[in-house]
Design a protein around this motif. Structure first.
Motif, PDB file in Angstrom:
ATOM      1  N   ALA A 137       0.833  -1.570   0.103  1.00 49.11           N
ATOM      2  CA  ALA A 137       0.007  -0.154   0.021  1.00 49.11           C
ATOM      3  C   ALA A 137       0.673   1.405   0.254  1.00 49.11           C
ATOM      4  CB  ALA A 137      -0.713  -0.337   1.160  1.00 49.11           C
ATOM      5  N   ALA A 138       1.478   1.465   0.922  1.00 50.53           N
ATOM      6  CA  ALA A 138       2.993   2.446   1.806  1.00 50.53           C
ATOM      7  C   ALA A 138       3.991   2.714  -0.368  1.00 50.53           C
ATOM      8  CB  ALA A 138       3.805   2.035   1.868  1.00 50.53           C
ATOM      9  N   GLY A 145       2.087   9.079  -5.239  1.00 50.46           N
ATOM     10  CA  GLY A 145       2.473  11.033  -5.028  1.00 50.46           C
ATOM     11  C   GLY A 145       1.643  11.104  -3.613  1.00 50.46           C
ATOM     12  N   MET A 146       0.686  10.195  -3.951  1.00 49.94           N
ATOM     13  CA  MET A 146      -0.835  10.697  -2.096  1.00 49.94           C
ATOM     14  C   MET A 146       0.514  10.273  -0.961  1.00 49.94           C
ATOM     15  SD  MET A 146      -3.959  10.658  -1.905  1.00 49.94           S
ATOM     16  CE  MET A 146      -4.960  10.715  -1.124  1.00 49.94           C
ATOM     17  N   ARG A 147      -0.345  11.156   0.020  1.00 45.61           N
ATOM     18  CA  ARG A 147       0.130  10.904   1.690  1.00 45.61           C
ATOM     19  C   ARG A 147      -0.430  10.232   2.506  1.00 45.61           C
ATOM     20  NH1 ARG A 147       3.674  14.858   2.944  1.00 45.61           N
ATOM     21  NH2 ARG A 147       2.501  16.368   2.185  1.00 45.61           N
ATOM     22  N   ALA A 148      -0.245   8.882   2.700  1.00 43.77           N
ATOM     23  CA  ALA A 148      -0.370   8.052   3.110  1.00 43.77           C
ATOM     24  C   ALA A 148       0.093   7.605   4.625  1.00 43.77           C
ATOM     25  CB  ALA A 148      -0.506   7.134   2.685  1.00 43.77           C
ATOM     26  N   ASN A 149      -0.456   7.953   5.930  1.00 45.50           N
ATOM     27  CA  ASN A 149       0.229   6.548   6.824  1.00 45.50           C
ATOM     28  C   ASN A 149      -0.285   5.348   6.873  1.00 45.50           C
ATOM     29  OD1 ASN A 149      -0.852   6.209   9.931  1.00 45.50           O
ATOM     30  ND2 ASN A 149       1.104   7.083  10.695  1.00 45.50           N
ATOM     31  N   VAL A 150       0.633   4.426   7.263  1.00 47.02           N
ATOM     32  CA  VAL A 150       0.461   3.130   6.436  1.00 47.02           C
ATOM     33  C   VAL A 150       0.052   2.400   8.048  1.00 47.02           C
ATOM     34  CG1 VAL A 150       1.139   2.899   4.256  1.00 47.02           C
ATOM     35  CG2 VAL A 150       2.378   2.143   6.198  1.00 47.02           C
ATOM     36  N   GLY A 151      -0.671   1.251   8.617  1.00 45.19           N
ATOM     37  CA  GLY A 151      -0.931   1.152   9.617  1.00 45.19           C
ATOM     38  C   GLY A 151      -0.027  -1.066   9.393  1.00 45.19           C
ATOM     39  N   LEU A 152       0.800  -0.782  10.613  1.00 42.55           N
ATOM     40  CA  LEU A 152       1.486  -1.915  10.610  1.00 42.55           C
ATOM     41  C   LEU A 152       0.353  -2.607  11.411  1.00 42.55           C
ATOM     42  CD1 LEU A 152       5.238  -0.731  12.075  1.00 42.55           C
ATOM     43  CD2 LEU A 152       4.025  -0.791   9.374  1.00 42.55           C
ATOM     44  N   ILE A 153      -0.245  -3.871  11.280  1.00 40.50           N
ATOM     45  CA  ILE A 153      -0.927  -4.110  11.229  1.00 40.50           C
ATOM     46  C   ILE A 153      -1.169  -5.581  12.106  1.00 40.50           C
ATOM     47  CG2 ILE A 153      -1.925  -5.900   9.231  1.00 40.50           C
ATOM     48  CD1 ILE A 153      -4.999  -5.231   9.953  1.00 40.50           C
ATOM     49  N   ASP A 182      10.562   8.482   3.831  1.00 41.50           N
ATOM     50  CA  ASP A 182       9.801   8.717   2.564  1.00 41.50           C
ATOM     51  C   ASP A 182       8.915   9.945   3.345  1.00 41.50           C
ATOM     52  OD1 ASP A 182       7.671   9.101   0.898  1.00 41.50           O
ATOM     53  OD2 ASP A 182       7.692   7.085  -0.156  1.00 41.50           O
ATOM     54  N   PRO A 183       9.295  11.015   2.295  1.00 35.33           N
ATOM     55  CA  PRO A 183       8.514  12.300   2.519  1.00 35.33           C
ATOM     56  C   PRO A 183       7.311  12.388   3.002  1.00 35.33           C
ATOM     57  CG  PRO A 183       9.368  12.501   0.728  1.00 35.33           C
ATOM     58  CD  PRO A 183       9.986  11.504   1.080  1.00 35.33           C
TER      59      PRO A 183
END
Length: 439
Positions: A137-138, A145-153, A182-183
């Motif tokens: 997903a990241a 170019g999308m900003r994301a907070n990815v959950g470490l499930i 990664d910015p």
């Protein structure tokens, strides 16, 4: 001599969110190297700056990018697959079996790409995800170019991503290490819920979150059944269990929170817990009602999320904001509760605060990342405009989002995606429907 910048965006209105209750008319935002370098009247901006690109949006309102603070992005590929069911029936009899069969890296990549396309077209510039294969997903978000907070499930039982809590945590730590520079990508721990993650891994996550300065993103008090079951099995409500494990603090994003008593609301406020409100999913699954106005009165930071497209069934943050405002008034029995301005904050700066990203996003301020959304208010549904914020929350639709910038890069231009092939994406989604239907 004019100062050279990358981009200048002018508009009829700018709603920066910070300072509160501020509307700037006939103003401009100057962008350089991905950040906001100035906000000033349009006439002054045209004199002061020479821009590589100038966008004149005379009938638009500019707002900060919307922050979708709770998603399961890849589940867009399950949209409409199992509707009109109670939460546990929906999960146990439909969603979890489908995930066991179909979830894999390719599924997550295609589903996340579809979700991002939908979110961008609706003005969302950052999403907080909770799903399997977060590394994939990241990768997709970063490439688009999308900003994301990815959950470490983390969850106790086996899934295609991991076999046990220890493996989930190990893999999650690797994902965090991989994307730490990664910015556009940040990470948080994402234990599914108190009823699906046992005590030992929960305590490990509390330790790791403090050591690594990560948030914890979890479903909490989503249904009365969940709370009743916890009382039967443990003699303790879920929030009490989390408190005993030192998980109630400013790192926790407690999602849903539809079953709260007065003491629990005081507890949440006292510990600085963030509440993520997902009104449309809660309505559709008949999960209950989050007491948003009461929480806000106690000083709790309440953010907005859509939940996944399998239970909402869209990722429309403007629609979610309208529902939040309307249902908030009904629950409080007060038409002044959860007003338009407060709801816009819930959809922007409050989400950024919950994710620990408010120094960079959530409002239009000099020095912050240029995550900007333009909404065309010169449409029959939003005329006349007495108050642009009122029109945004109570009248505008996501179809009126015309342009989106993330870190100064334009990802939606005149309602067209610039980094996603929409036709190819729709073909991929149809291919998945055919495969899933044939199983």
């Amino acid at each position: 001599m004019a100062t050279q910048i990358d981009t200048l965006v002018t508009a009829r209105w700018i709603v920066p969110v910070e300072p509160e209750n501020t509307v700037l008319e006939k103003s401009a935002i100057a962008i350089n190297a991905g950040r906001i370098v100035d906000i000033l009247p349009t006439d002054a901006a045209l004199e002061r700056y020479s821009a590589g690109e100038t966008h004149e949006l005379g009938d638009h309102v500019l707002i900060p990018g919307l922050v979708n603070t709770h998603t399961h992005a890849a589940m867009t590929l399950f949209r409409g697959m199992a509707d009109d069911l109670p939460l546990m029936t929906w999960l146990q009899d439909h969603i979890w079996p489908a995930e066991q069969q179909w979830v894999a890296p390719g599924f997550v990549e295609d589903g996340t790409r579809l979700a991002i396309a939908e979110m961008l077209r609706g003005g969302t510039t950052c999403f907080n995800d909770m799903y399997f294969f977060p590394d994939h997903a990241a990768e997709v978000a970063s490439a688009i170019g999308m900003r994301a907070n990815v959950g470490l499930i983390v969850i106790d039982f086996p899934t295609p991503w991991a076999q046990n809590a220890g493996e989930y945590i190990h893999k999650g730590l690797e994902v965090n290490d991989r994307f730490r520079n990664d910015p556009l990508i940040s990470c948080s721990f994402a234990p599914h819920a108190p009823y699906t993650v046992s005590d030992q891994p929960m305590r490990q996550l509390a330790t790791y979150a403090e050591e690594l300065n990560l948030q914890i993103h979890m479903h909490v008090h989503e249904t009365a059944f969940e709370v009743d079951q916890a009382m039967e099995q443990h003699g303790q409500r879920p929030l009490g269990k989390l408190s005993a494990m030192n998980l109630l603090n400013e790192r926790l994003l407690a999602v849903h929170m539809t079953q709260l008593d007065e003491a629990e609301m005081d507890l949440v406020a006292g510990y600085g817990v963030h509440v993520v409100h997902c009104p449309e999913s809660n309505l559709k699954l008949a999960s209950g009602f989050c007491p948003v106005d009461t929480l806000l009165a106690r000083g709790v930071n309440v953010a907005l999320g859509t939940d996944g497209a399998a239970s909402n069934n869209d990722l429309d943050m403007l629609g979610e904001a309208r529902t939040a405002a309307q249902i908030g008034k009904a629950i409080a029995n007060d038409p002044s509760a959860v007003p338009a301005w407060q709801t816009l904050r819930m959809a922007t700066i409050n989400g950024a605060k919950a994710l620990g990203l408010d120094a960079d996003i959530g409002s239009l301020e000099i020095g912050k990342a240029a995550d900007i959304v333009a909404v065309d208010l010169m449409q029959p549904a939003t005329q006349p405009v007495y108050d642009p914020v009122s029109q945004l929350i109570y009248a505008a639709s996501r179809q009126q989002v015309s342009d989106v910038w993330i870190a100064g890069k334009q990802l939606l231009r005149d309602s067209e995606l610039t980094t996603i092939d929409q036709e190819q994406l729709i073909t991929l989604a149809e291919d998945w429907r055919l495969k899933i239907n044939q199983s």
